[in-house]
Motif scaffolding. Structure first.
Motif, mmCIF file in Angstrom:
data_model
loop_
_atom_site.group_PDB
_atom_site.id
_atom_site.type_symbol
_atom_site.label_atom_id
_atom_site.label_comp_id
_atom_site.label_asym_id
_atom_site.label_seq_id
_atom_site.Cartn_x
_atom_site.Cartn_y
_atom_site.Cartn_z
ATOM 1 N N ALA A 1 -12.336 40.033 68.431
ATOM 2 C CA ALA A 1 -12.182 41.182 67.527
ATOM 3 C C ALA A 1 -10.718 41.515 67.303
ATOM 4 N N LYS A 2 -9.902 41.301 68.326
ATOM 5 C CA LYS A 2 -8.463 41.605 68.233
ATOM 6 C C LYS A 2 -7.668 40.463 67.591
ATOM 7 N N LYS A 3 -8.363 39.347 67.296
ATOM 8 C CA LYS A 3 -7.705 38.152 66.756
ATOM 9 C C LYS A 3 -6.597 37.655 67.693
ATOM 10 N N GLN A 4 -6.855 37.750 68.989
ATOM 11 C CA GLN A 4 -5.909 37.293 70.005
ATOM 12 C C GLN A 4 -6.059 35.797 70.231
ATOM 13 N N LYS A 5 -4.941 35.056 70.155
ATOM 14 C CA LYS A 5 -4.982 33.627 70.500
ATOM 15 C C LYS A 5 -5.431 33.489 71.955
ATOM 16 N N THR A 6 -6.433 32.648 72.177
ATOM 17 C CA THR A 6 -7.043 32.561 73.504
ATOM 18 C C THR A 6 -7.334 31.116 73.869
ATOM 19 N N VAL A 7 -7.058 30.771 75.130
ATOM 20 C CA VAL A 7 -7.421 29.473 75.696
ATOM 21 C C VAL A 7 -8.407 29.727 76.829
ATOM 22 N N LEU A 8 -9.560 29.085 76.762
ATOM 23 C CA LEU A 8 -10.516 29.091 77.863
ATOM 24 C C LEU A 8 -10.513 27.692 78.460
ATOM 25 N N ILE A 9 -9.983 27.568 79.671
ATOM 26 C CA ILE A 9 -9.937 26.268 80.338
ATOM 27 C C ILE A 9 -10.990 26.264 81.431
ATOM 28 N N GLY A 10 -11.855 25.250 81.395
ATOM 29 C CA GLY A 10 -12.965 25.278 82.337
ATOM 30 C C GLY A 10 -13.421 23.902 82.765
ATOM 31 N N VAL A 11 -13.981 23.857 83.969
ATOM 32 C CA VAL A 11 -14.623 22.637 84.440
ATOM 33 C C VAL A 11 -15.932 22.499 83.667
ATOM 34 N N THR A 12 -16.323 21.275 83.386
ATOM 35 C CA THR A 12 -17.401 21.013 82.439
ATOM 36 C C THR A 12 -18.699 21.740 82.781
ATOM 37 N N TYR A 13 -19.146 21.634 84.037
ATOM 38 C CA TYR A 13 -20.442 22.222 84.363
ATOM 39 C C TYR A 13 -20.421 23.742 84.216
ATOM 40 N N GLN B 1 -24.194 32.702 73.721
ATOM 41 C CA GLN B 1 -23.761 31.933 72.556
ATOM 42 C C GLN B 1 -22.655 32.722 71.863
ATOM 43 N N MET B 2 -21.559 32.046 71.563
ATOM 44 C CA MET B 2 -20.422 32.681 70.910
ATOM 45 C C MET B 2 -20.251 32.108 69.501
ATOM 46 N N HIS B 3 -19.542 32.842 68.660
ATOM 47 C CA HIS B 3 -19.011 32.275 67.421
ATOM 48 C C HIS B 3 -17.557 32.744 67.349
ATOM 49 N N PHE B 4 -16.689 31.912 67.914
ATOM 50 C CA PHE B 4 -15.277 32.271 68.069
ATOM 51 C C PHE B 4 -14.466 31.047 67.634
ATOM 52 N N PRO B 5 -14.412 30.769 66.314
ATOM 53 C CA PRO B 5 -13.789 29.522 65.834
ATOM 54 C C PRO B 5 -12.338 29.340 66.253
ATOM 55 N N GLU B 6 -11.623 30.447 66.467
ATOM 56 C CA GLU B 6 -10.200 30.343 66.817
ATOM 57 C C GLU B 6 -9.977 30.065 68.305
ATOM 58 N N LEU B 7 -11.016 30.160 69.110
ATOM 59 C CA LEU B 7 -10.904 29.952 70.549
ATOM 60 C C LEU B 7 -10.583 28.484 70.850
ATOM 61 N N ILE B 8 -9.629 28.243 71.758
ATOM 62 C CA ILE B 8 -9.363 26.892 72.260
ATOM 63 C C ILE B 8 -10.141 26.726 73.556
ATOM 64 N N VAL B 9 -11.189 25.908 73.509
ATOM 65 C CA VAL B 9 -11.963 25.591 74.710
ATOM 66 C C VAL B 9 -11.450 24.258 75.236
ATOM 67 N N MET B 10 -10.888 24.285 76.432
ATOM 68 C CA MET B 10 -10.295 23.079 77.021
ATOM 69 C C MET B 10 -11.084 22.707 78.269
ATOM 70 N N GLU B 11 -11.823 21.593 78.172
ATOM 71 C CA GLU B 11 -12.604 21.170 79.338
ATOM 72 C C GLU B 11 -11.804 20.164 80.153
ATOM 73 N N THR B 12 -11.921 20.318 81.471
ATOM 74 C CA THR B 12 -11.128 19.491 82.379
ATOM 75 C C THR B 12 -11.922 18.311 82.911
ATOM 76 N N GLY B 13 -13.170 18.167 82.460
ATOM 77 C CA GLY B 13 -13.998 17.067 82.944
ATOM 78 C C GLY B 13 -14.663 17.428 84.261
ATOM 79 N N GLY B 14 -15.679 16.687 84.606
ATOM 80 C CA GLY B 14 -16.269 16.809 85.936
ATOM 81 C C GLY B 14 -17.517 17.665 86.003
ATOM 82 N N MET B 15 -18.554 17.101 86.560
ATOM 83 C CA MET B 15 -19.783 17.850 86.822
ATOM 84 C C MET B 15 -19.838 18.314 88.277
#
Length: 327
Positions: free
Chosen positions: A170-182, A192-206
Motif C-alpha cells: 500500500a505504501k509502494k515501498q520497495k521490498t525484498v523477501l528472501i526466503g528458503v524455498t520450503y 495469496q498475495m498480489h504484489f507485482p513490485e515485490l522481489i521474491v528471492m529464493e535461496t534454494g533448498g527444501m
C-alpha cells in the motif's frame, strides 16, 4: 601486482578480470598450501600458466577436510555449511570479512540499486536456527544498512508477514523477501498475495521438509502465490564470498569480480564451450585470502550472452544444506 585486495571491485573489463585472476592465482599458488600441493600433484607449474583457462580449480570438497587459507592474518569469521546429522560440513575461514561485505553490497547495488531504498524481509528459519551461516551474516547486514524500521526476520509468524507485506504494498515501498524455498511455499499455502513490485528471492533448498521440485514448477507456484512476474534467485555458497543473481527464469549473472566456467564432466581438468552442459567452476576473486578457483559439484551451462544456468548436481555429490533444484 595487486596493491590492495579491494582493487578487484574496480574491475570493469574482461582484460582487467584476466589480469587480476592470474595475479591472484600466482599469489595463491605460493601462499595457499593446500592449493599449492594440489597444483603440484597435477604437475602444473604456476609460472607457466598464462591464461585464465589454464588455471586449475580446487575441488570444493577440500573445504570439508582442510583449512583453505592464503593469508597470515588471523581468522575473523568462519562460515560453515549446513548438513544433516553426521554429515561432514564445509568451513570457510575468512581473514577479512570486509571483502565479503563489499562484495555483496556492491553486487546487490549493481543488480537492484541502493540498499537503503529497500525494506528487507527474511524467511529463513533453517538458517536462523544454526550458527555460521554466511547467508544470515549477509542478510543481517542488509537489514541494518537498509535503515528501514520494518526490515527484519520472520520465523513461522506468517500472519505478521502477510500483514506487513500488505502494508508495504500500500505504501509502494520497495521490498525484498528472501526466503528458503520450503518456507516460501509454506507461506503461500496460507496466504495469496498480489504484489507485482515485490522481489521474491529464493535461496534454494527444501531442507528435507518437502519433496524436491523442478525449477519451472516451483517458480510457477511462487509467482502465482505472491502475484509477481518472476522469482529471483541468488547463486552463492559457504565457500564463496560473492553471489551471482537471477532476476528470473533461473538465468544468473555474475558481478565483475566473479566468473563461471564449465568443465567437462568426464575430464575435470578440461573446459568445454558455451552452451554445453558440464560441471560449474567458479572464479571468485573476493576469495583472495582462501582460494579463488573452485570446482563445484553443480551442473550448468553458459549462455551466448555470458549468463549461466544451474541444471542440477553431480549424482555422487553430497546433499548440500542449500541444495539446488534439478531441472
Amino acid at each position: 601486482m595487486i596493491q590492495s585486495p579491494k582493487e578487484i571491485f574496480t574491475i570493469n573489463s574482461p582484460e582487467a578480470f584476466a589480469t587480476f585472476a592470474l595475479d591472484i592465482f600466482r599469489f595463491q599458488a605460493q601462499h595457499c598450501l593446500v592449493y599449492q600441493a594440489y597444483i603440484q600433484n597435477l604437475r602444473v607449474i604456476a609460472e607457466e600458466v598464462k591464461s585464465v583457462n589454464q588455471i586449475p580449480f580446487l575441488p570444493i570438497s577440500f573445504f570439508k577436510s582442510h583449512q583453505i587459507i592464503s593469508s597470515s592474518s588471523p581468522v575473523e569469521v568462519t562460515f560453515s555449511s549446513s548438513g544433516t546429522t553426521g554429515m561432514v560440513t564445509s568451513s570457510h575461514h575468512v581473514t577479512d570479512a570486509s571483502l565479503y561485505e563489499q562484495s555483496y553490497l556492491q553486487a546487490f547495488t549493481k543488480f537492484y540499486g541502493p540498499v537503503d531504498e529497500y525494506c528487507f524481509l527474511a524467511l529463513l528459519p533453517s538458517y536462523q536456527q544454526r550458527s555460521g551461516s554466511s547467508l544470515i551474516y549477509m542478510v543481517n547486514d542488509l537489514i541494518e544498512k537498509s535503515n528501514h524500521p520494518q526490515s527484519g526476520y520472520f520465523l513461522y509468524n506468517h500472519d505478521d508477514l502477510f500483514t506487513l507485506l500488505s502494508t508495504l504494498k500500500a505504501k509502494k515501498q520497495k521490498t525484498v523477501l528472501i526466503g528458503v524455498t520450503y518456507a516460501l511455499l509454506d507461506f503461500i499455502e496460507q496466504y495469496q498475495m498480489h504484489f507485482p513490485e515485490l522481489i521474491v528471492m529464493e535461496t534454494g533448498g527444501m531442507k528435507g521438509k518437502r519433496k524436491e521440485m523442478v525449477r519451472e514448477e516451483l517458480h510457477e507456484q511462487l509467482t502465482k502465490g505472491f502475484g509477481v512476474p518472476a522469482i529471483h534467485s541468488e547463486y552463492g555458497m559457504t565457500e564463496l564470498l560473492s553471489q551471482a543473481y537471477s532476476l528470473g527464469e533461473g538465468v544468473f549473472n555474475c558481478p565483475n569480480w566473479m566468473k563461471v566456467l564449465i568443465r567437462d564432466t568426464n575430464d575435470p581438468l578440461s573446459l568445454i564451450p558455451d552452451g554445453k552442459t558440464g560441471g560449474i567452476n567458479v572464479i571468485d576473486l573476493a576469495n583472495i585470502n582462501s582460494c579463488a578457483f573452485i570446482a563445484t559439484q553443480d551442473l550448468g551451462r553458459i549462455n551466448p550472452d555470458g549468463s549461466f544456468e544451474v541444471l542440477g548436481r553431480f549424482d555422487n555429490a553430497d546433499i548440500r544444506g542449500c541444495n539446488l533444484l534439478v531441472q
